[in-house]
Structures are given as C-alpha cells and as structure tokens.
Design an enzyme around this catalytic site. Sequence first.
Site, PDB file in Angstrom:
ATOM      1  N   GLU A 188       0.846  -1.196   0.000  1.00  0.00           N
ATOM      2  CA  GLU A 188       0.000   0.000   0.000  1.00  0.00           C
ATOM      3  C   GLU A 188       0.887   1.255   0.000  1.00  0.00           C
ATOM      4  O   GLU A 188       0.646   2.203  -0.742  1.00  0.00           O
ATOM      5  CB  GLU A 188      -0.885  -0.053   1.244  1.00  0.00           C
ATOM      6  CG  GLU A 188      -1.724   1.173   1.464  1.00  0.00           C
ATOM      7  CD  GLU A 188      -2.699   1.003   2.638  1.00  0.00           C
ATOM      8  OE1 GLU A 188      -2.989  -0.142   3.025  1.00  0.00           O
ATOM      9  OE2 GLU A 188      -3.160   2.028   3.150  1.00  0.00           O
TER      10      GLU A 188
ATOM     11  N   GLY B 104       2.809  34.026 -10.356  1.00  0.00           N
ATOM     12  CA  GLY B 104       1.374  34.154 -10.078  1.00  0.00           C
ATOM     13  C   GLY B 104       0.546  33.134 -10.824  1.00  0.00           C
ATOM     14  O   GLY B 104      -0.490  32.670 -10.328  1.00  0.00           O
TER      15      GLY B 104
END
Length: 383
Positions: free
Chosen positions: A245, A343
């Site tokens: 897992e 940005g």
Amino acid sequence: MSVSSDQQIELKLLRESTRKFINKEITPYYNEWEKNQIFPRELWNKMGQAGMLCVDVPCDQEGYGAPFRFSAAITEELAYAGACSLAIAVSVHSDIVTPYVLNRGTTEQKNYWLPRMISGEAVGAIAMTEPGTGSDLASITTSAIEHEDHYLINGAKTFITNGQHADLTVIVAKTAPQLGSKGISLFLVDTLWPGFNKGRNLDKLGLHASDTSELFFTDLKAPKDSLLGQAGSGFAYLMQELPRERLIIAALAVGATEGMLQWTLQYVSERKAFKQTLGQFQNTRFKLAELKTSLEINRAFVNQCIEQLKEGELDVATAAMAKLSTTEMQGQVADACLQMFGGYGYMTEYPIARAFADARVQRIYGGTSEIMKEIIARSMLGK
Ligand SMILES: Cc1cc2nc3c(=O)[nH]c(=O)nc-3n(C[C@H](O)[C@H](O)[C@H](O)COP(=O)(O)OP(=O)(O)OC[C@H]3O[C@@H](n4cnc5c(N)ncnc54)[C@H](O)[C@@H]3O)c2cc1C
C-alpha cells in the site's frame, strides 16, 4: 534492477497504451470531473476493458499475471498526466483492496470478486478510518458481532476513497472488542447489502475527482462467508499488506513529481523576465537540478523496493521510508515548481496549482509522515 529485456519492452508498451488511453478518455474531461468532484462510474468499466485494473492478478484467476511493477507503472502514468485523483482511485482498487481478496480470500470469494474487479464491474474500497480514529487503528469501534449465520456490523467510517463508487468494501471491524488489535477482523462486504449506507462525498482541498466518503453501517447483516481469513487476524493482515500500500503511494509520488518537473521545464523555457527566459537564471537552473536529483534518488529507491516486494523481502520499515521520502519530495517539488510559475502557479487553470493541492494529502493517507517516522525509528531502536 533485474528486469529482463522482454519485460522492459512489455513495460514500455503498457506505458504507451496507458498514455493513449489517458489522452483519449481522461485528459479531455478531467477538468469537468474535478469540478463535479467525481468521475463517471463508466470510466471504471472503460479502464477494465483497456486492461488497466488489477493487472498483477494471476492468469488462473482470470487476470493478466503481470508483475507488480506493471501495476505501479499505471499509477505512475496517471499521476504523471496530472490525473492524481484517478491515480489514487485506481491504486486503492488495484493495489490496496485486490491483494486482500487475492491473498486471503477463499476460492469462492476470489471467484466472485476478482473477475469483476479486473473488468471494472465491481469497484473496491477499504474502510479502516473512523471519525474518532485514524492513525491508532487498534482503537476502532466498528463492531461485528457474531450470530448464528451472520455477523451484525455497526459503526461509521470516514475519508473512504472510492466510497461512492464502491461495490465491494473491505470493512475493518472488531469481532472481539475486549482483545484490542487481536479482536480485529476483515469483511468483504457488498455495498448493496441492507444496512450499508453511503454518506456524503466529502469536499476536499485537492484530489477533487476522487470520491471520498463517509460510510455508515446499521445492523448490517454480513453472512459468515464474507469474513476474510480468520476472525481476529485482521490487524495482522493489514500489517502484512501495508508495505505494498505504501509502495504504490510512493510510485504515485514519483509519477506526479516527474509530471510537475516536465511542465515546469517547459514553462521556464518559454516565460521571459529581464530579457531572458526564467531557465537562464542561475536560481532556476540550480533549483531544477536539485529537484531532478531528488526525483532520481527517490525513483531508484522505489525501484529497489519494487524488487524487494517481488522477492517477498520488502519490510514494513523500508516501505515506510519509501512513502516518507517520496511524498515529502513530492510536496517540496510541488512548492518549488509552483514558485517558478509565479502568479500563474496560483491559478487553478494551471495544472501545477492542482498538483500542489493534490500532493498535500500524500503525507497523510496510508499512514502520516509522523507515523512513518515512528515505524522507522522502532525498527532502529526497538519499542
Ligand atoms: C483524501 C483521503 C483519502 C483517504 N482514504 C482512505 C481510505 O480509502 N480508507 C481509509 O480507511 N482511510 C482513508 N483515509 C484516512 C487516512 O488514512 C487517515 O486520515 C490517516 O491515517 C490519519 O488519520 P487521522 O486523520 O485520524 O489523523 P490522526 O490519527 O488523528 O492524526 C492527527 C495528527 O497527529 C499525528 N499523530 C498521530 N499519532 C501520532 C504518533 N503516535 N506520533 C506522532 N504523531 C502522531 C498525525 O501524524 C497527524 O499529524 C483517507 C484520508 C484522506 C484525507
């Protein structure tokens, strides 16, 4: 890495066909699914038809008999394409739920569930975490009380990946609460059985298209033959499957990191500031060099762990190191790459913004980074 040249060719072909599938069936619709906070149920059937689910189930169980490395490659490709919601959904189904059925199921349980899981007719989920406990699994309170021909399951689970789509849920419950972790058992539960109730699809920070749910069990009658393996051995089974897992989460981290680096390389080669491309600034070059180095070291370690898993030699602590290191790397790379986008990196229409949000949970599910450190330290120091 001991992969034969035949296998390398097959792996390459698998990666190519997976990329084709992603380009055709996933990428064009992915933004919409992220907005809807779920992808369509039919995609499971399409992935099944394309041979993308449970690929390492042996041929005598109607599977493809591929090595785990192939299953990891599918997860990596989905994450590399920026479809982390699908990467985790498929990983839970193929690499986390399926091994319980395969390794612990009776012939009847395997014959019933595995072909359906391979074809996508049945979607798998695993319900361990409860509103009151996650890391401390031994403290779960969901109960499964034995009656003549069934167990009566009562309790609540939360944060369950594939919870809305699930047809099969491995429920972790206490058959003998007084015995603590030795009283934990696992059940293969059909989600259509009366008493199994799917709650909300939870609103998350990232991985929006992956459904994550609350589940409620109210006097859910689970027939005796839905018990997985031995009563009281559930905790031991969970511990045995944890290395795989954690390794699949590590593979997801490697794939996602590679994707982020690719987008960033392209961006810094095109975007200009102060009359040069961003890629000409020494800061950008050094940062990218560091990130790439970190990726390759982590990839090599994951490959080593995949080999160890194949040989049955991957221990819990080593798998914890792989999860810890790769998911922390993924978070650092996401942050550094987003910064290079300026940005634009903060705008959700740019995949790097989504990848940043998606990366955050990798350090939480499958055992938090702190729990990974505990496991590693325990292997060094003893209790
Ligand atoms: C998107 C998503 C998908 C998930 N999918 C599934 C799923 O399919 N099935 C499922 O069963 N669960 C799933 N989970 C649950 C996940 O595995 C748990 O959230 C995780 O194990 C942490 O448990 P918790 O949230 O209860 O946090 P807690 O255990 O309450 O931990 C809170 C904080 O305390 C820290 N902490 C706890 N114990 C220790 C300790 N001993 N030492 C130091 N620090 C400690 C933790 O590291 C963490 O920072 C999912 C979670 C998310 C967010």
